[in-house]
Design a protein around this motif. Sequence first.
Motif, mmCIF file in Angstrom:
data_model
loop_
_atom_site.group_PDB
_atom_site.id
_atom_site.type_symbol
_atom_site.label_atom_id
_atom_site.label_comp_id
_atom_site.label_asym_id
_atom_site.label_seq_id
_atom_site.Cartn_x
_atom_site.Cartn_y
_atom_site.Cartn_z
ATOM 1 N N ALA A 1 -5.499 -23.216 -50.412
ATOM 2 C CA ALA A 1 -6.825 -23.770 -50.116
ATOM 3 C C ALA A 1 -6.812 -25.286 -50.002
ATOM 4 O O ALA A 1 -7.843 -25.884 -49.662
ATOM 5 N N LEU A 2 -5.669 -25.925 -50.282
ATOM 6 C CA LEU A 2 -5.613 -27.382 -50.304
ATOM 7 C C LEU A 2 -5.998 -28.020 -48.971
ATOM 8 O O LEU A 2 -6.818 -28.952 -48.952
ATOM 9 N N PRO A 3 -5.456 -27.588 -47.801
ATOM 10 C CA PRO A 3 -5.827 -28.243 -46.537
ATOM 11 C C PRO A 3 -7.328 -28.163 -46.244
ATOM 12 O O PRO A 3 -7.944 -29.151 -45.846
ATOM 13 N N ALA A 4 -7.920 -26.979 -46.468
ATOM 14 C CA ALA A 4 -9.352 -26.820 -46.196
ATOM 15 C C ALA A 4 -10.189 -27.658 -47.152
ATOM 16 O O ALA A 4 -11.212 -28.241 -46.760
ATOM 17 N N ALA A 5 -9.774 -27.744 -48.416
ATOM 18 C CA ALA A 5 -10.517 -28.533 -49.397
ATOM 19 C C ALA A 5 -10.485 -30.010 -49.035
ATOM 20 O O ALA A 5 -11.513 -30.704 -49.110
ATOM 21 N N GLN A 6 -9.319 -30.516 -48.644
ATOM 22 C CA GLN A 6 -9.216 -31.923 -48.267
ATOM 23 C C GLN A 6 -10.035 -32.228 -47.011
ATOM 24 O O GLN A 6 -10.675 -33.275 -46.913
ATOM 25 N N GLU A 7 -10.007 -31.310 -46.059
ATOM 26 C CA GLU A 7 -10.783 -31.511 -44.835
ATOM 27 C C GLU A 7 -12.287 -31.534 -45.140
ATOM 28 O O GLU A 7 -13.033 -32.337 -44.580
ATOM 29 N N ALA A 8 -12.721 -30.653 -46.043
ATOM 30 C CA ALA A 8 -14.147 -30.612 -46.398
ATOM 31 C C ALA A 8 -14.572 -31.891 -47.116
ATOM 32 O O ALA A 8 -15.653 -32.442 -46.847
ATOM 33 N N LEU A 9 -13.739 -32.368 -48.029
ATOM 34 C CA LEU A 9 -14.060 -33.612 -48.728
ATOM 35 C C LEU A 9 -14.157 -34.779 -47.758
ATOM 36 O O LEU A 9 -15.016 -35.654 -47.897
ATOM 37 N N SER A 10 -13.288 -34.791 -46.763
ATOM 38 C CA SER A 10 -13.317 -35.856 -45.760
ATOM 39 C C SER A 10 -14.528 -35.725 -44.846
ATOM 40 O O SER A 10 -15.148 -36.728 -44.463
ATOM 41 N N ALA A 11 -14.896 -34.481 -44.515
ATOM 42 C CA ALA A 11 -16.022 -34.260 -43.603
ATOM 43 C C ALA A 11 -17.341 -34.711 -44.220
ATOM 44 O O ALA A 11 -18.232 -35.201 -43.518
ATOM 45 N N ILE A 12 -17.488 -34.545 -45.516
ATOM 46 C CA ILE A 12 -18.745 -34.914 -46.174
ATOM 47 C C ILE A 12 -19.004 -36.413 -46.058
ATOM 48 O O ILE A 12 -20.156 -36.856 -45.946
ATOM 49 N N THR A 13 -17.942 -37.215 -46.046
ATOM 50 C CA THR A 13 -18.112 -38.677 -45.961
ATOM 51 C C THR A 13 -18.359 -39.163 -44.542
ATOM 52 O O THR A 13 -18.654 -40.341 -44.341
ATOM 53 N N ASP A 14 -18.244 -38.273 -43.536
ATOM 54 C CA ASP A 14 -18.444 -38.679 -42.145
ATOM 55 C C ASP A 14 -19.909 -39.008 -41.899
ATOM 56 O O ASP A 14 -20.804 -38.275 -42.315
ATOM 57 N N HIS A 15 -20.162 -40.095 -41.207
ATOM 58 C CA HIS A 15 -21.531 -40.558 -40.980
ATOM 59 C C HIS A 15 -22.224 -39.778 -39.871
ATOM 60 O O HIS A 15 -23.454 -39.812 -39.760
ATOM 61 N N ASP A 16 -21.460 -39.077 -39.055
ATOM 62 C CA ASP A 16 -22.015 -38.333 -37.928
ATOM 63 C C ASP A 16 -22.465 -36.949 -38.401
ATOM 64 O O ASP A 16 -21.665 -36.159 -38.898
ATOM 65 N N ARG A 17 -23.739 -36.651 -38.247
ATOM 66 C CA ARG A 17 -24.285 -35.382 -38.725
ATOM 67 C C ARG A 17 -23.618 -34.193 -38.054
ATOM 68 O O ARG A 17 -23.242 -33.219 -38.711
ATOM 69 N N ALA A 18 -23.468 -34.231 -36.728
ATOM 70 C CA ALA A 18 -22.922 -33.082 -36.001
ATOM 71 C C ALA A 18 -21.490 -32.778 -36.443
ATOM 72 O O ALA A 18 -21.121 -31.621 -36.669
ATOM 73 N N ILE A 19 -20.670 -33.823 -36.575
ATOM 74 C CA ILE A 19 -19.283 -33.621 -37.001
ATOM 75 C C ILE A 19 -19.235 -33.093 -38.428
ATOM 76 O O ILE A 19 -18.450 -32.193 -38.753
ATOM 77 N N THR A 20 -20.072 -33.637 -39.273
ATOM 78 C CA THR A 20 -20.090 -33.212 -40.675
ATOM 79 C C THR A 20 -20.430 -31.730 -40.793
ATOM 80 O O THR A 20 -19.721 -30.962 -41.463
ATOM 81 N N ILE A 21 -21.486 -31.293 -40.130
ATOM 82 C CA ILE A 21 -21.924 -29.904 -40.254
ATOM 83 C C ILE A 21 -20.906 -28.954 -39.648
ATOM 84 O O ILE A 21 -20.567 -27.913 -40.247
ATOM 85 N N SER A 22 -20.403 -29.267 -38.477
ATOM 86 C CA SER A 22 -19.421 -28.371 -37.836
ATOM 87 C C SER A 22 -18.141 -28.278 -38.663
ATOM 88 O O SER A 22 -17.567 -27.181 -38.819
ATOM 89 N N SER A 23 -17.675 -29.394 -39.215
ATOM 90 C CA SER A 23 -16.460 -29.360 -40.032
ATOM 91 C C SER A 23 -16.681 -28.572 -41.324
ATOM 92 O O SER A 23 -15.808 -27.814 -41.753
ATOM 93 N N ILE A 24 -17.840 -28.740 -41.926
ATOM 94 C CA ILE A 24 -18.137 -28.022 -43.166
ATOM 95 C C ILE A 24 -18.182 -26.517 -42.917
ATOM 96 O O ILE A 24 -17.616 -25.722 -43.680
#
Length: 693
Positions: A616-639
């Motif tokens: 689960a490490l790659p997905a967890a790191q990607e999710a943590l990074s996505a939450i800090t993204d300022h772009d709403r669309a990118i954040t929601i799609s990545s999450i």
Amino acid sequence: MLTLSLKKAFYQAAPVGIYAVSLKNWLFPPGCWSFCLRTWLSVVLALSASFWLQLESPSSAAITVMLLAQPLRGQVLSKAIYRMAATIIGAIVSIILVALFPQERYLLLGGMGLWLCTCVAIGSLERDFRSYGAILAGYTAIIISIAAIDQPQDVFELAVNRTAAIAVGIATVACINDFFGSPTAWKKLAEKLHLISQEVYSLADRAIEGHPLPNDKTIAELAARIIGLISDMSFARTEMEDSVYRTAGARSAMVGMLDIISCSRAINDILHHQPITQQLHTKIRTYYTSEMPAALSVYQTQNALETLLEKDQKTGQLILPTSPQEAFLIERTERIVLQTRWVANGIDTLIRGRKAASASPPTRIVRHQDRFAAFMNALRTLFGFSITAFVCVLSGIPAITITLSQVSIMLTQAGLNPAPKAIGYGSLIGIPLTICSAAIVNYFALPYGNSMVYLAIILLPQVFLACLLLLNPKTSQIGFNFGVFFFAVLSLENRHDFDPTAFVDRSVYFLFASILIFICIVLIFPVSARRRRFRIALSVVTDLKNQFFHIGEHEGPALVTRQYDRLAQTLLWNDQRPQTLAAEKVFSRLMSLGDLNGALARSRRYLERACHIPAALPAAQEALSAITDHDRAITISSILFCCETFLQIRANLIREEQGVVLSCAAALYHVAHLLKHNTRALYHSDIIAVKAN
């Protein structure tokens, strides 16, 4: 015909009867007579002891009794402890101030003002009787210092006399309440916890069954009642032997109920916006219904999430969530079941103490603190004190310092009251009523008798009226002014003075003080409910920004209690403004942003745990990074992509790890859902950016 006539008469009389009963309860609340009797006996005993001890001011002992008048034993004891400690501190400070400026009247007044506003600032950040103790230390120093302003060499004697009178008042109140067995606060607390828990369980039942819940304001009012139990818990602490264990149980139950409310609201929101499979929903309802009686202990439900996902006994197939919303529904249902155990265990610990089946864990409850409001309260108090001192000095009348003492007392009270205008109006109504009553007693009753029994009979209607006014929330400030200042205006002494000139002068000073209090609190320095609400919203936005950058508070009791305390305070300030549709929408938005703050904290907690699982490490790191993204669309799609990834890898993990990744998917889905719902608010708060597709 006779039966029809009786029915007609009944229906015509029923509204009148109901109105009469409600009026009776409004005028004479349950338990009012015993409270009035205990207070009257305490006043009589305090005055008797003061006369016997030949104290300089017996009225101070009676005033102490009226200040300590509370219907519950725990409230009395808690208030008495803080009053005694604050009186000693105030007396010491008064001696220091007078010693520093014995001949400098203006510097002494300046030192009084600074000490008073410091105590108000501290009291504004505290709650309950701790807050009362802080402001009492402030105006006790003022009262003693002002009395010694012309004769600084007498300050020590004045401090000792006042402390002695207050000690007599506290001792008499404690003795009377113990002797007559006043109602205990901890039993009232246990009763309230049980009743509110039934309402919370009913809310959870409706949510899981898929029925609509009440509106956000109604749910927030329920949460505000739970938050209000913090005061009851502090009162009950002085009554119980093993208070550490019992109060820990009460805190655990309160936090559990607040968590159940959050879970119920989240489940209701999802079920009415996103479809789930009927098979899974049926199993969740069945599991919830079978587990809710709370027959098992807390520790037997730690694996409830895994139990919920075991193979179906008929088909032998593992029922997996097919979508993130189903994972979210499973995780929140498990949380409700677990918190139900903590609530039941907490109430049991409160009632049984050390004899409870299992001790409740230490739980930290945190309340919202408005530091800017504390600063403004202190500034408002300093300005009001300075204006009054200027008027007193300008008048050139030595005895007018009584006005300054009274204004100091009421300004400090107003700084802590959420509705300070009530204090202004209460002073404007209560003081004239006090003067009239004191005049009647002083000149039409006291001259015709000189025994203590006669005095006790004379004081009975005054004390009873003050207590009845105190018990009614709408007249409590009038009752406070009447009960406390009646003895100050009457000024009972060992050799009572009936000089009408002195009485009129005293009355004029008190009346002048009530006018100054009204002007300072209501007209010049009013409290703005709109600004208070704005600062609460600003604190929510600040916490959200920290959560998006992973520096916010972790999920836990402190976060959930602070969130609902903010909502409770917002409700309080909303009640002081016109009730409009726009205000309701703003409140719902504030509530939703608080939910987002909690969802982000929960997702961070589970994602940090998922980082220790290799798959689960790659997905967890990607999710943590996505939450800090300022772009709403990118954040929601990545999450949402990470949610699907967690659900896909779940089947290949061991049982304990399955629960972690499922919780990650559930928390991330909730974050994405709330981001969509609060896009405009987050955009205007500069937390996210909305880019055109």
